[in-house]
Write an enzyme that holds these catalytic residues in place. Structure first.
Site, short mmCIF file in Angstrom:
data_model
loop_
_atom_site.label_atom_id
_atom_site.label_comp_id
_atom_site.label_asym_id
_atom_site.label_seq_id
_atom_site.Cartn_x
_atom_site.Cartn_y
_atom_site.Cartn_z
CD GLU A 118 -8.38 -5.33 13.09
OE1 GLU A 118 -7.89 -5.41 14.22
OE2 GLU A 118 -8.02 -6.05 12.14
CB SER A 124 -1.80 -7.92 7.00
OG SER A 124 -2.35 -8.07 5.73
CG HIS A 176 -6.35 -5.01 8.82
ND1 HIS A 176 -6.71 -6.03 9.66
CD2 HIS A 176 -5.80 -5.62 7.73
CE1 HIS A 176 -6.39 -7.19 9.12
NE2 HIS A 176 -5.84 -6.97 7.95
CG ASN A 214 -4.13 -10.41 10.67
OD1 ASN A 214 -4.67 -11.49 10.44
ND2 ASN A 214 -3.93 -9.49 9.72
N1 LIG Z 1 -4.87 -10.66 0.87
C1 LIG Z 1 -5.49 -10.49 2.02
O1 LIG Z 1 -6.27 -11.33 2.49
C2 LIG Z 1 -5.27 -9.21 2.80
C3 LIG Z 1 -6.17 -8.88 3.82
C4 LIG Z 1 -5.99 -7.68 4.50
C5 LIG Z 1 -4.92 -6.86 4.20
N2 LIG Z 1 -4.05 -7.23 3.20
C6 LIG Z 1 -2.96 -6.30 2.89
O2 LIG Z 1 -3.35 -5.52 1.77
C7 LIG Z 1 -2.19 -5.17 1.01
C8 LIG Z 1 -2.36 -5.66 -0.41
O3 LIG Z 1 -2.52 -7.06 -0.40
P1 LIG Z 1 -3.13 -7.87 -1.65
O4 LIG Z 1 -3.47 -9.21 -1.12
O5 LIG Z 1 -4.16 -7.04 -2.31
O6 LIG Z 1 -1.84 -7.98 -2.57
P2 LIG Z 1 -1.79 -8.16 -4.17
O7 LIG Z 1 -0.44 -8.68 -4.47
O8 LIG Z 1 -2.98 -8.91 -4.66
O9 LIG Z 1 -1.92 -6.66 -4.71
C9 LIG Z 1 -0.90 -5.70 -4.58
C10 LIG Z 1 -0.96 -4.80 -5.79
O10 LIG Z 1 -0.04 -3.76 -5.59
C11 LIG Z 1 0.59 -3.49 -6.82
N3 LIG Z 1 1.85 -2.81 -6.61
C12 LIG Z 1 3.11 -3.27 -6.71
N4 LIG Z 1 3.99 -2.25 -6.48
C13 LIG Z 1 3.26 -1.15 -6.21
C14 LIG Z 1 3.57 0.21 -5.92
N5 LIG Z 1 4.81 0.62 -5.86
N6 LIG Z 1 2.55 1.07 -5.75
C15 LIG Z 1 1.27 0.66 -5.82
N7 LIG Z 1 0.90 -0.60 -6.11
C16 LIG Z 1 1.89 -1.50 -6.29
C17 LIG Z 1 0.74 -4.86 -7.47
O11 LIG Z 1 0.91 -4.74 -8.88
C18 LIG Z 1 -0.57 -5.52 -7.09
O12 LIG Z 1 -1.56 -5.29 -8.08
C19 LIG Z 1 -1.01 -5.79 1.75
O13 LIG Z 1 -0.47 -4.86 2.64
C20 LIG Z 1 -1.66 -6.94 2.49
O14 LIG Z 1 -0.91 -7.36 3.62
C21 LIG Z 1 -4.22 -8.36 2.49
#
Ligand SMILES: NC(=O)c1ccc[n+]([C@@H]2O[C@H](COP(=O)([O-])OP(=O)(O)OC[C@H]3O[C@@H](n4cnc5c(N)ncnc54)[C@H](O)[C@@H]3O)[C@@H](O)[C@H]2O)c1
Length: 317
Positions: free
Chosen positions: A146, A113, A134, A185
């Site tokens: 992005e 993010s 992103h 962001n």
């Molecule tokens: N949630 C949002 O709105 C959003 C928006 C844009 C970007 N992001 C970014 O996307 C990324 C994921 O966010 P999310 O909201 O999907 O989180 P999430 O917690 O829903 O999902 C993360 C997943 O990664 C898995 N995980 C844990 N350890 C791992 C590893 N070693 N290798 C691979 N997978 C692993 C977890 O089990 C989980 O299923 C983050 O970097 C977050 O900042 C999130």
């Protein structure tokens, strides 16, 4: 590279499953890796529920497979999208594994993010194929992605990813510098910082902040960007307004002490029932549904009356 690429997604969570859905709907073959069993087990049901909510066909589910083994997930991948938790050391170690396990010509992208991509890929040998993509939540409804190269990313890799994303129905934009928070962001959290400061200073309560945004400029934002707006009102008026107001905007160089207090008190928002305001689970669920319905309506309006739902799920570009 065509849009029917071999895609690997790292992390089957909120973002990972949605990104998998976008590429599967665009005709790609998608392998999703997660070291935790529960999100892998839920992967297909979660995507199926999204597709049913969107009235979209579910045949793309057969293009998606879940994997508990990273090497298996990335074998034969053209593109790898990392969507693991937002922790720098974890992402660094995943990228080191990907460099070793993915095909040597696979493009490796992080969905961080806010972290500069250069800090994630620092020290790796093949940084020319690494970049940031992103996405926004939910990835199958919010058009923007992005695309962020580091000084080491090859230009043709950035071009290739822009083309892939556009072919999957997304609206990719190129971010020219690998800065924390990229563009979206930085803008979003500049607004949140001032919103928190207004509440902390007793200018208004949290509900009022949200109402002011939703009932005024928030209504225009989907069709009127801030700099288009500045041009409409005139850069001279904008300058006059900035002379008066900018010296009074919050410039705390870190999280607000008000926010720190909320976290220290365990007021973590919806998940604990209290944050800036109190929440029941029903209220939170209702809000999520309203956001989803609103985004769907915007996408349908962009597609126009002749638009069909039976295309890919990219959300319009
Ligand atoms: N949630 C949002 O709105 C959003 C928006 C844009 C970007 N992001 C970014 O996307 C990324 C994921 O966010 P999310 O909201 O999907 O989180 P999430 O917690 O829903 O999902 C993360 C997943 O990664 C898995 N995980 C844990 N350890 C791992 C590893 N070693 N290798 C691979 N997978 C692993 C977890 O089990 C989980 O299923 C983050 O970097 C977050 O900042 C999130």
């Amino acid at each position: 590279m065509t849009q029917r690429a071999n895609i690997a997604i790292i992390g089957a969570g909120l973002m990972g499953h949605g990104i998998a859905q976008v590429f599967a709907r665009a005709g790609s073959r998608v392998r999703v890796y997660d070291p935790i069993r529960a999100p892998l087990d839920a992967l297909h049901a979660r995507i199926e529920a999204n597709l049913r909510d969107l009235d979209e066909p579910t045949d793309c589910l057969s293009h998606i497979s879940g994997h508990a083994d990273l090497a298996e997930a990335v074998a034969g991948a053209d593109y790898v999208f990392e969507a693991a938790p937002e922790k720098l050391e974890l992402k660094r170690s995943i990228f080191a594994d990907l460099e070793r396990l993915a095909p040597s010509d696979a493009v490796l992208a992080s969905n961080t993010s806010v972290m500069p991509i250069g800090t994630i890929v620092e020290g790796l040998a093949t940084r020319e194929r690494m970049l940031g993509t992103h996405w926004w939540n939910p990835p199958f409804l919010v058009p923007l992605v992005e695309v962020v190269g580091t000084p080491d990313t090859a230009t043709h890799v950035v071009d290739q990813v822009m083309t892939l994303l556009a072919a999957a129905g997304k609206t990719p934009v190129r971010v020219m510098k690998d800065v924390p928070g990229f563009v979206g962001n930085r803008l979003q959290h500049a607004l949140w910082r001032e919103a928190i400061a207004l509440v902390a200073e007793g200018v208004c309560d949290a509900q009022t902040v949200d109402m002011v945004v939703k009932a005024s400029f928030g209504r225009r934002l989907a069709v009127l960007g801030p700099l288009e707006n500045a041009d409409l009102v005139g850069t001279d008026l904008t300058q006059d307004i900035h002379r008066t107001v900018i010296p009074h905007l919050d410039r705390t160089p870190g999280p607000s002490p008000y926010l720190d207090d909320l976290v220290a008190q365990g007021r973590l928002g919806v998940k604990t029932g209290q944050g800036f305001r109190t929440w029941t689970q029903e209220e939170a669920q209702d809000l999520r549904k309203r956001v989803f319905a609103h985004l769907r309506k915007l996408n349908a309006a962009e597609r126009g009356p002749g638009g069909s739902n039976d295309t890919h799920s990219g959300g319009g570009s």
